[in-house]
Design an enzyme around this catalytic site. Structure first.
Site, PDB file in Angstrom:
ATOM      1  N   HIS A  69       0.826  -1.220   0.000  1.00 40.97           N
ATOM      2  CA  HIS A  69       0.000   0.000   0.000  1.00 40.97           C
ATOM      3  C   HIS A  69       0.857   1.265   0.000  1.00 40.97           C
ATOM      4  CE1 HIS A  69      -3.553   2.303   0.251  1.00 40.97           C
ATOM      5  NE2 HIS A  69      -4.227   1.585   1.121  1.00 40.97           N
ATOM      6  N   ASP A  72      -8.919  -8.950 -18.380  1.00 40.26           N
ATOM      7  CA  ASP A  72      -8.888 -10.136 -19.243  1.00 40.26           C
ATOM      8  C   ASP A  72      -7.451 -10.329 -19.715  1.00 40.26           C
ATOM      9  OD1 ASP A  72      -9.061 -12.038 -21.223  1.00 40.26           O
ATOM     10  OD2 ASP A  72     -10.634 -11.024 -22.361  1.00 40.26           O
TER      11      ASP A  72
END
Length: 438
Positions: free
Chosen positions: A164, A378
């Site tokens: 993070h 994808d």
């Protein structure tokens, strides 16, 4: 139902092109510095065997092909997002971008993907789909790790863990988009990340953040997933709209969760200290609120924690009151507000957050990744069939919103104390508007 997970291989993926010397000592922005040490963003992308078979045919060994494609495209992606292949933070000031690389693990899961999709929070198995537990502070530090999990049915789950300190949910989403485009051979569509722009607006300062371990509650927390369909989100918003104009569906469901969680806490609490007021904190992205606006490919933790006004629990407090406070927290982060944060003005906001912790004031934190396009990733075998994260989160009184696959609803991953969750689950309004996985 527990399932056996067997690690079958592991290697380190390095950038396809070495990071230039002048980029190796990378300074963090002030917003990055404000993220506590050793905090991670875990994202799980699941892909069905039907989509994989459609892409590759039904007779080949797809897993080795998929694995190699992911490794090769990850190597090329790390050339642009070189921080993730470096070593961890030095004195909360900089990253050593020394091309150490990213750990890439392959595993086999003795279960079908459908078993997980039916109840993805079953036991703690989802946590095992990541290379390490992002909330176990005894684990080795890393800027990024990947675990590719193969199920008996031929489906896969890609668990990616991001440090993070290097960026927020939008940075993680941009990385995944970049990676998937390269995997599909569509590198020409890539918008190059802006790695240092955030530092220009929020230059680093020399200070240290407290340990994240020290900031966590010590209670036995429980995380459960509550599914709000698109229809139910609209119903909640329409119910409140007459008294709260221009309310978004996320603001509406925030109000409902906030109200129900607070009531659950009041019922479950055996403490002498009574709750007399409450506040909500919203994690709000500021790229689009900068002047001029910054593109989504701007790396960094470009978010602020917006605090709602104090909601006094006197007399009758209705859902519309919670909605109005939620709305003010989100809408208050406009261009004028953000302009005051540039430089080290953000530190005043941090002090305001600290001051919000008062006895008798219950604070609930909300964040959303519903519009970050995670379901568009994808890699060459179709879009994810489900998006998730780890099944137990350590921060009490929090809700993280994920999109549903159809893009219409939201999955609220809610973390409460064990006692509060018992009351929350049977709240009539929560039952009315959701389904729950446990």
């Amino acid at each position: 139902m527990a399932a056996k997970i067997e690690i079958i291989s592991g290697e380190t993926i390095k950038p396809s092109t070495p990071t230039p010397e002048h980029l190796r000592d990378f300074k963090l922005s002030l917003l990055d510095q404000l993220i506590p040490h050793q905090v991670y963003i875990p994202i799980l992308l699941c892909y069905s065997h039907h989509d994989i078979n459609n892409a590759f045919g039904s007779t080949d060994d797809h897993f080795s092909v998929i694995s190699q494609k992911l490794k090769t495209s990850l190597s090329h992606t790390l050339t642009h997002y070189y921080l993730y292949s470096g070593t961890t933070v030095k004195d909360n000031l900089s990253i050593d971008s020394n091309d150490t690389g990213v750990v890439f693990i392959e595993s086999k899961v003795n279960a079908n993907l459908s078993d997980i999709l039916i109840s993805p929070l079953l036991d703690v198995m989802v946590n095992d789909f990541f290379a390490f537990d992002p909330y176990n502070f005894d684990e080795p530090e890393a800027n990024m790790a990947v675990q590719l999990n193969q199920f008996n049915c031929g489906g896969i789950a890609l668990g990616v863990t991001f440090n993070h300190k290097l960026g927020d949910g939008i940075t993680a989403a941009s990385f995944l988009k970049h990676w998937s485009l390269i995997a599909r051979g569509q590198g020409s569509l890539i918008e190059a990340p802006q790695m240092e722009t955030c530092n220009l607006y929020f230059p680093p300062k020399n200070f240290k953040m407290p340990s994240y371990r020290d900031m966590l509650t010590q209670e036995d927390n429980v995380t459960k997933r509550f599914i709000f369909s698109g229809t139910n989100l609209t119903r909640i918003r329409d119910r409140i709209t007459s008294s709260s104009k221009n309310l978004s569906r996320i603001e509406a469901v925030t109000a409902l969760i906030w109200k129900s969680a607070l009531e659950a806490s009041t019922k479950a609490s055996s403490k002498e200290q009574k709750i007399h007021a409450s506040r909500a904190i919203h994690v709000v992205g500021i790229r689009g609120r900068m002047d001029p606006p910054l593109p989504e490919v701007t790396r960094g933790n470009l978010v602020v924690y917006s605090l709602s006004p104090l909601l006094e629990l006197k007399g009758e407090v209705g859902l519309h009151d919670f909605a109005e406070m939620a709305r003010k927290a989100v809408r208050g982060v406009d261009k004028d507000y953000v302009s005051k944060l540039v430089g080290d003005g953000i530190l005043e906001s941090v002090e305001e957050m600290k001051a919000s912790k008062q006895e008798g004031v219950a604070v609930y934190t909300f964040s959303s990744v519903t519009r970050l396009g995670y379901y568009e990733n994808d890699f060459g075998w179709g879009k994810p069939t489900w998006l998730g994260t780890v099944s137990k989160r350590p921060n009490k009184n929090t809700a993280l919103f994920f999109p549903t696959r159809d893009g219409e609803g939201t999955e609220a991953w809610i973390t409460l104390s064990k006692d509060d969750m018992v009351e929350f689950e049977r709240d009539p309004e929560i039952v009315q508007y959701t389904s729950v996985d446990c």
